[in-house]
Write a protein that holds these residues in place. Structure first.
Motif, mmCIF file in Angstrom:
data_model
loop_
_atom_site.group_PDB
_atom_site.id
_atom_site.type_symbol
_atom_site.label_atom_id
_atom_site.label_comp_id
_atom_site.label_asym_id
_atom_site.label_seq_id
_atom_site.Cartn_x
_atom_site.Cartn_y
_atom_site.Cartn_z
ATOM 1 N N PRO A 34 0.834 -1.207 0.000
ATOM 2 C CA PRO A 34 0.000 0.000 0.000
ATOM 3 C C PRO A 34 0.872 1.261 0.000
ATOM 4 C CG PRO A 34 -0.765 -1.565 1.669
ATOM 5 C CD PRO A 34 0.576 -2.057 1.192
ATOM 6 N N VAL A 35 0.503 2.228 -0.834
ATOM 7 C CA VAL A 35 1.272 3.468 -0.961
ATOM 8 C C VAL A 35 0.357 4.663 -0.701
ATOM 9 C CG1 VAL A 35 2.598 4.959 -2.506
ATOM 10 C CG2 VAL A 35 2.905 2.469 -2.614
ATOM 11 N N PHE A 36 0.761 5.507 0.241
ATOM 12 C CA PHE A 36 0.071 6.775 0.453
ATOM 13 C C PHE A 36 0.796 7.834 -0.364
ATOM 14 C CE2 PHE A 36 -0.318 10.906 2.534
ATOM 15 C CZ PHE A 36 -1.698 11.028 2.591
ATOM 16 N N ASP A 37 0.106 8.416 -1.321
ATOM 17 C CA ASP A 37 0.684 9.402 -2.232
ATOM 18 C C ASP A 37 0.321 10.799 -1.731
ATOM 19 O OD1 ASP A 37 1.206 11.179 -4.332
ATOM 20 O OD2 ASP A 37 0.786 9.679 -5.869
ATOM 21 N N ALA A 38 1.284 11.505 -1.151
ATOM 22 C CA ALA A 38 1.023 12.830 -0.591
ATOM 23 C C ALA A 38 0.560 13.814 -1.658
ATOM 24 C CB ALA A 38 2.270 13.351 0.116
ATOM 25 N N ASP A 39 1.160 13.752 -2.851
ATOM 26 C CA ASP A 39 0.758 14.662 -3.927
ATOM 27 C C ASP A 39 -0.690 14.412 -4.350
ATOM 28 O OD1 ASP A 39 3.019 16.178 -4.085
ATOM 29 O OD2 ASP A 39 3.867 15.164 -5.827
ATOM 30 N N LYS A 40 -1.058 13.132 -4.439
ATOM 31 C CA LYS A 40 -2.427 12.778 -4.808
ATOM 32 C C LYS A 40 -3.412 13.280 -3.754
ATOM 33 C CE LYS A 40 -5.291 8.790 -6.135
ATOM 34 N NZ LYS A 40 -5.318 7.308 -6.283
ATOM 35 N N ALA A 41 -3.021 13.180 -2.483
ATOM 36 C CA ALA A 41 -3.867 13.679 -1.403
ATOM 37 C C ALA A 41 -4.089 15.180 -1.539
ATOM 38 C CB ALA A 41 -3.241 13.348 -0.047
ATOM 39 N N VAL A 42 -3.007 15.908 -1.888
ATOM 40 C CA VAL A 42 -3.117 17.359 -2.070
ATOM 41 C C VAL A 42 -4.060 17.679 -3.227
ATOM 42 C CG1 VAL A 42 -1.865 19.445 -2.740
ATOM 43 C CG2 VAL A 42 -0.861 17.871 -1.075
ATOM 44 N N HIS A 43 -3.936 16.928 -4.319
ATOM 45 C CA HIS A 43 -4.824 17.156 -5.474
ATOM 46 C C HIS A 43 -6.285 16.933 -5.083
ATOM 47 C CE1 HIS A 43 -2.174 17.937 -8.923
ATOM 48 N NE2 HIS A 43 -1.298 17.143 -8.327
ATOM 49 N N SER A 61 -4.144 3.721 9.571
ATOM 50 C CA SER A 61 -5.148 2.975 10.329
ATOM 51 C C SER A 61 -5.802 1.890 9.465
ATOM 52 C CB SER A 61 -6.209 3.942 10.856
ATOM 53 O OG SER A 61 -7.202 3.263 11.595
ATOM 54 N N ASP A 62 -6.058 2.220 8.202
ATOM 55 C CA ASP A 62 -6.720 1.267 7.289
ATOM 56 C C ASP A 62 -5.797 0.121 6.877
ATOM 57 O OD1 ASP A 62 -8.997 2.805 7.346
ATOM 58 O OD2 ASP A 62 -8.613 3.811 5.435
ATOM 59 N N ASN A 63 -4.486 0.289 7.047
ATOM 60 C CA ASN A 63 -3.525 -0.726 6.581
ATOM 61 C C ASN A 63 -2.653 -1.279 7.706
ATOM 62 O OD1 ASN A 63 -3.670 -0.766 3.430
ATOM 63 N ND2 ASN A 63 -3.746 1.403 3.984
ATOM 64 N N ARG A 64 -3.183 -1.296 8.904
ATOM 65 C CA ARG A 64 -2.403 -1.728 10.065
ATOM 66 C C ARG A 64 -2.013 -3.207 10.011
ATOM 67 N NH1 ARG A 64 -1.109 1.234 14.210
ATOM 68 N NH2 ARG A 64 -2.021 3.292 14.437
ATOM 69 N N ASP A 65 -2.748 -3.988 9.224
ATOM 70 C CA ASP A 65 -2.446 -5.423 9.164
ATOM 71 C C ASP A 65 -1.406 -5.757 8.094
ATOM 72 O OD1 ASP A 65 -4.131 -4.713 7.092
ATOM 73 O OD2 ASP A 65 -5.227 -6.611 7.086
ATOM 74 N N GLN A 66 -0.888 -4.753 7.374
ATOM 75 C CA GLN A 66 0.097 -4.992 6.323
ATOM 76 C C GLN A 66 1.503 -5.053 6.920
ATOM 77 O OE1 GLN A 66 -0.600 -5.476 3.053
ATOM 78 N NE2 GLN A 66 -2.793 -5.292 3.485
ATOM 79 N N PRO A 67 2.391 -5.882 6.366
ATOM 80 C CA PRO A 67 3.761 -5.928 6.893
ATOM 81 C C PRO A 67 4.552 -4.668 6.584
ATOM 82 C CG PRO A 67 3.563 -7.354 4.963
ATOM 83 C CD PRO A 67 2.180 -6.897 5.303
ATOM 84 N N VAL A 68 4.337 -4.100 5.379
ATOM 85 C CA VAL A 68 5.085 -2.922 4.933
ATOM 86 C C VAL A 68 4.133 -1.979 4.209
ATOM 87 C CG1 VAL A 68 6.988 -2.056 3.506
ATOM 88 C CG2 VAL A 68 7.199 -4.284 4.626
ATOM 89 N N ILE A 69 4.248 -0.679 4.496
ATOM 90 C CA ILE A 69 3.514 0.332 3.726
ATOM 91 C C ILE A 69 4.491 1.438 3.337
ATOM 92 C CG2 ILE A 69 1.297 -0.150 4.843
ATOM 93 C CD1 ILE A 69 1.660 2.415 6.459
ATOM 94 N N VAL A 70 4.090 2.241 2.367
ATOM 95 C CA VAL A 70 4.950 3.322 1.865
ATOM 96 C C VAL A 70 4.239 4.658 1.997
ATOM 97 C CG1 VAL A 70 5.999 4.312 -0.215
ATOM 98 C CG2 VAL A 70 6.242 1.865 0.251
ATOM 99 N N PHE A 71 4.962 5.639 2.543
ATOM 100 C CA PHE A 71 4.517 7.033 2.480
ATOM 101 C C PHE A 71 5.331 7.706 1.383
ATOM 102 C CE2 PHE A 71 3.285 7.510 7.284
ATOM 103 C CZ PHE A 71 2.191 6.686 7.077
ATOM 104 N N ASP A 72 4.686 8.024 0.272
ATOM 105 C CA ASP A 72 5.341 8.701 -0.856
ATOM 106 C C ASP A 72 5.278 10.202 -0.589
ATOM 107 O OD1 ASP A 72 5.999 9.918 -3.233
ATOM 108 O OD2 ASP A 72 4.723 8.673 -4.494
ATOM 109 N N ILE A 73 6.408 10.772 -0.128
ATOM 110 C CA ILE A 73 6.432 12.174 0.292
ATOM 111 C C ILE A 73 7.595 12.891 -0.409
ATOM 112 C CG2 ILE A 73 6.549 13.763 2.241
ATOM 113 C CD1 ILE A 73 5.612 11.484 4.040
ATOM 114 N N PRO A 74 7.300 13.751 -1.400
ATOM 115 C CA PRO A 74 8.368 14.408 -2.153
ATOM 116 C C PRO A 74 9.356 15.181 -1.268
ATOM 117 C CG PRO A 74 6.265 14.723 -3.243
ATOM 118 C CD PRO A 74 5.962 14.079 -1.929
ATOM 119 N N LEU A 75 8.851 15.945 -0.293
ATOM 120 C CA LEU A 75 9.727 16.771 0.544
ATOM 121 C C LEU A 75 9.940 16.116 1.910
ATOM 122 C CD1 LEU A 75 8.327 20.329 -0.340
ATOM 123 C CD2 LEU A 75 10.286 19.119 -1.339
ATOM 124 N N LEU A 76 10.278 14.850 1.886
ATOM 125 C CA LEU A 76 10.430 14.074 3.126
ATOM 126 C C LEU A 76 11.504 14.652 4.035
ATOM 127 C CD1 LEU A 76 9.401 11.273 4.383
ATOM 128 C CD2 LEU A 76 11.598 10.395 3.620
#
Length: 204
Positions: A32-41, A103-118
């Motif tokens: 699962p990937v959280f796309d910060a740019d997509k969230a902003v859009h 919260s929605d992906n707590r059961d996943q082993p690995v998730i990604v926060f895609d953040i351009p200005l990390l």
């Protein structure tokens, strides 16, 4: 006993390094990937939650189709104080969406926060490990200047706002090289996901 949660990878990279392509590769492997740019859009799109506060702060920059990115960009371009005001509106809303995603992906082993200005906005403090996407400077420049509406001036200004690639690489836990073929980059992502998934599944 502490509640188990996923290993959170922070994915970042300077403009033109291929971060979006690598994010898609993670998703293609079921991460699962959280796309910060997509969230902003989404927040700034038609009926977006941030249209009203942005219009109050920057009159004339929104309309029926959401934020007019050209007008808003012109309002903050080269103006650190205006950019800071915009960020005070946007960042908390994106953070709330990121928290919901976790919260929605707590059961996943690995998730990604895609953040351009990390690194630039201290997002690295909120993740367990950092993955930096990188490529040679000449390739980066060629990719960026091929974009519609991009100029050398814009590109060079953007670079001044970003932590240099060499520093990103030095601070990274993992580096994905996109200066190679797509197949080689995909194999690198696959190896990383496999290793991290095994690590998270190890009860020791």
């Amino acid at each position: 006993m502490t509640e188990k949660r996923p290993l959170i990878l922070g994915l970042t990279g300077s403009i033109g390094m291929g971060k979006s392509a690598v994010a898609a590769m993670f998703q293609g492997l079921g991460v699962p990937v959280f796309d910060a740019d997509k969230a902003v859009h989404e927040l700034q799109g038609p009926n977006g939650a941030l249209l009203e506060p942005i219009e109050r702060e920057f009159p004339g920059t929104t309309g029926p189709d959401g934020v007019d990115r050209q007008k808003l960009g012109a309002a903050v371009f080269g103006n650190p104080e205006a950019l800071a005001r915009l960020e005070r509106i946007v960042h908390p809303a994106v953070g709330a969406m990121r928290h919901e995603f976790l919260s929605d992906n707590r059961d996943q082993p690995v998730i990604v926060f895609d953040i351009p200005l990390l690194f630039e906005k201290d997002g690295w403090k909120t993740v367990d490990a950092v993955v930096v996407v990188s490529a040679p400077a000449e390739m980066q420049r060629e990719r960026v200047l091929a974009r519609p509406g991009m100029t050398v001036e814009k590109f060079e200004h953007i670079l001044t706002l970003q932590v240099p690639d060499a520093e990103k690489r030095a601070r990274a836990d993992y580096v994905i090289d996109t200066g190679t073929s797509l197949a080689e980059t995909r194999h690198a992502v696959q190896r990383l996901v496999h290793a991290l998934t095994l690590l998270e599944g190890d009860p020791a």
